[in-house]
Each structure stands twice: as C-alpha cells, then as structure tokens.
Design a protein around this motif. Sequence first.
Motif, short mmCIF file in Angstrom:
data_model
loop_
_atom_site.label_atom_id
_atom_site.label_comp_id
_atom_site.label_asym_id
_atom_site.label_seq_id
_atom_site.Cartn_x
_atom_site.Cartn_y
_atom_site.Cartn_z
N ALA A 172 0.94 -0.99 0.08
CA ALA A 172 0.40 0.28 -0.06
C ALA A 172 0.32 1.22 -0.20
O ALA A 172 0.78 2.54 -0.91
N ASP A 173 1.56 1.68 1.14
CA ASP A 173 3.06 2.43 0.27
C ASP A 173 3.49 2.93 -0.45
O ASP A 173 3.60 3.43 -0.51
N CYS A 174 3.92 1.78 -1.60
CA CYS A 174 4.54 1.77 -2.83
C CYS A 174 3.59 2.39 -3.61
O CYS A 174 4.39 3.15 -4.64
N ILE A 175 1.96 1.55 -3.78
CA ILE A 175 1.10 1.50 -4.56
C ILE A 175 1.27 3.94 -4.12
O ILE A 175 0.56 4.45 -5.04
N ARG A 233 1.14 6.72 -6.98
CA ARG A 233 0.08 7.50 -7.47
C ARG A 233 0.41 9.19 -7.05
O ARG A 233 0.16 9.84 -7.87
N ALA A 234 1.43 9.26 -6.47
CA ALA A 234 1.84 10.29 -5.51
C ALA A 234 2.95 11.12 -7.24
O ALA A 234 2.50 12.46 -7.36
N HIS A 235 3.60 10.51 -7.20
CA HIS A 235 4.73 10.31 -9.03
C HIS A 235 3.72 10.61 -9.72
O HIS A 235 3.86 11.25 -10.47
N TRP A 236 2.83 9.99 -10.20
CA TRP A 236 2.14 9.65 -10.92
C TRP A 236 1.45 11.53 -11.49
O TRP A 236 1.38 11.98 -12.64
N TYR A 282 -4.68 -1.00 -8.84
CA TYR A 282 -4.20 -0.59 -7.81
C TYR A 282 -4.42 0.66 -7.65
O TYR A 282 -4.07 1.60 -6.63
N PHE A 283 -5.04 0.89 -8.42
CA PHE A 283 -5.06 2.95 -9.24
C PHE A 283 -6.37 3.04 -9.10
O PHE A 283 -7.02 4.39 -9.44
N GLY A 284 -7.44 2.14 -9.68
CA GLY A 284 -9.02 2.66 -10.00
C GLY A 284 -9.68 1.38 -10.50
O GLY A 284 -8.77 0.41 -10.13
N ASP A 285 -10.72 1.46 -10.55
CA ASP A 285 -11.38 0.12 -10.81
C ASP A 285 -11.14 0.24 -12.65
O ASP A 285 -10.73 1.31 -12.64
N GLU A 292 -6.79 16.15 -7.11
CA GLU A 292 -5.69 15.80 -6.28
C GLU A 292 -4.58 16.22 -5.68
O GLU A 292 -3.41 16.61 -4.82
N THR A 293 -4.69 17.29 -6.63
CA THR A 293 -3.29 18.61 -6.89
C THR A 293 -3.84 19.56 -6.24
O THR A 293 -3.61 20.18 -5.98
#
Length: 282
Positions: A27-30, A34-37, A61-64, A198-199
């Motif tokens: 979960a931490d890696c994902i 996501r933050a870098h994405w 990992y990033f959504g449905d 998100e940003t």
Amino acid sequence: MGITVTATNASCGAFVTDIDLRQNLSADCIAELRAHWVEHKVIAFPDQKLSNEDLERITLYFGDFGEDPFFGSIDGHQNIAAIQRKADETTPIFAEVFHSDWSFMAIPPAGTILYGITIPPHGGNTLFADQVAAYEKLPNHLRDKAEQLTAIHSAQRGYAPGGAYDDEDQQSGRSMNIIASDRAFETYKHPFVRTHRETGQKALFSSIAYIIGFEGLSDEESMALTMEFYVYQSAQEVIYSHPWQKDMLVMWDNRSLLHAASGGYDGYDRLLHRTTIADTAF
C-alpha cells in the motif's frame, strides 16, 4: 533500496526504475507511485516483462477498470484493448489529434495505461501536452474566458456511424478493433477549466477532438474559440514526446494532460495493450 524517479526535461513526464511490477506492491509503494503519477502527469516504467494478468493487477492499484466504449477487447481479458497497427497498413494513424481519453463521458477516466509489446525501431512516439502549463500560459483575457466556459463533449466526429473511424474508404484494412455506434451521438457538458481533485491545480480539459461546442455560443463562435485555445494547448513548450521501448509500461493522468499518437514507423508492426483507470467523480 527505494524506487528511482527521474523527471524529463519537458513540462511533464518521469521515468520510474528500481521496481519490479511483476511483484505484488505494498500500500505504501502504491501511494508513492500515485503521488509521482499525479505530480509528473505521465510516468514510464522501462524493462517490465508483464503478463496480461500483471497489467490488470497494476491497473487496479489505481482505481477500478474504466470503460473503453468503442474498442473491442482481447480474448480472455475484457478490460484490455489492443492498440495495434500492421506493417502494411495504409489507414490514417489512430488518435493523431491531441485529446483526453473519453472526455465525452459523464465521469471521464482518471488515467490510461499502455504496455509496449511490439515496438518499431523508430517513430511512434506518444506526445503528451501538459494542460496545467497550457492554462497558466494563457493570456489573461483568454484565461478569464476559459474559466467561464462549459464545453459540450461528444464522440460523434470519430466513433458515430459514418464518423472518421467508420469510414470504409479510410478504415479498410485497419487491424485495430474499433466499434462505431450510435452511442457516440451522446453529449455531456464539463467545465473547460478543470480543477484536479488530488493536486488542486487547474487545467484545460479536452480539445477539439471531443469538444463540439461551448454552451451559449454558436457553432461558428465555438469552433473559432476551440481552435484559438488549441494553439496554446498544443504549443511546443508544453509537450513531452515520449519514445517507446519493448516491455515499457506508461500511465498518464487524463485529468491534466492531452495526448496524441504519431507515426513514422511504416513497414513495421506495432502492438500495445491498453487499460483504462476509472474515476469516481469529475
């Protein structure tokens, strides 16, 4: 040792290395990915030998899974589409106009993932246009105008019966499975300036590829204004030209980017597998 993230010299884009996407990610890696994405808008992972099952797992990992309304799927994997072109094809290059994927939907997808399987030795770069930078570079009068606009989105130019991707003369021999339908005539309205959830950054959302007008303006006024904005949306200083490699996975944020395909690989097969990441709200 943690992952390594190397930004491009362009307005957007980064390469992520020192990670094996075949492994289950924590979960931490994902969360870190996501933050870098969302920061870099498009991230590329070279040298990843992935199966279709890996591609599906990574997407989730990033959504449905998001819907790809006008693409057929590959056998056995209903959420994977083949983006392909045969060496001897003479049809126009697919998706050469800058666009945000499926912006004509009520809730457009958050992101798109492509995985390179057969990559020509040259050509075929994907162009990414940073729409946060495009918004910020607008002259004040155009930025103020953009803030007031509601865009009308539709897939009709490309995917309706009789549209660009249903033209038998132009599409004969195309290997990619594109499915035109009356659904392409549906329209949805979205603010032309989108605030990323998100940003918090503002970006211009979509382009002439799917915007067929602006609410309250005539067709002629809408077309002229759309083309005026497109000059800024596709300006060289906001573009990152991404070169492909075999076994490379690339994911981008449709909420803050436009993208476009390019040619230059006639005589070579090209195959990428694609998934779409759904969003939960606009």
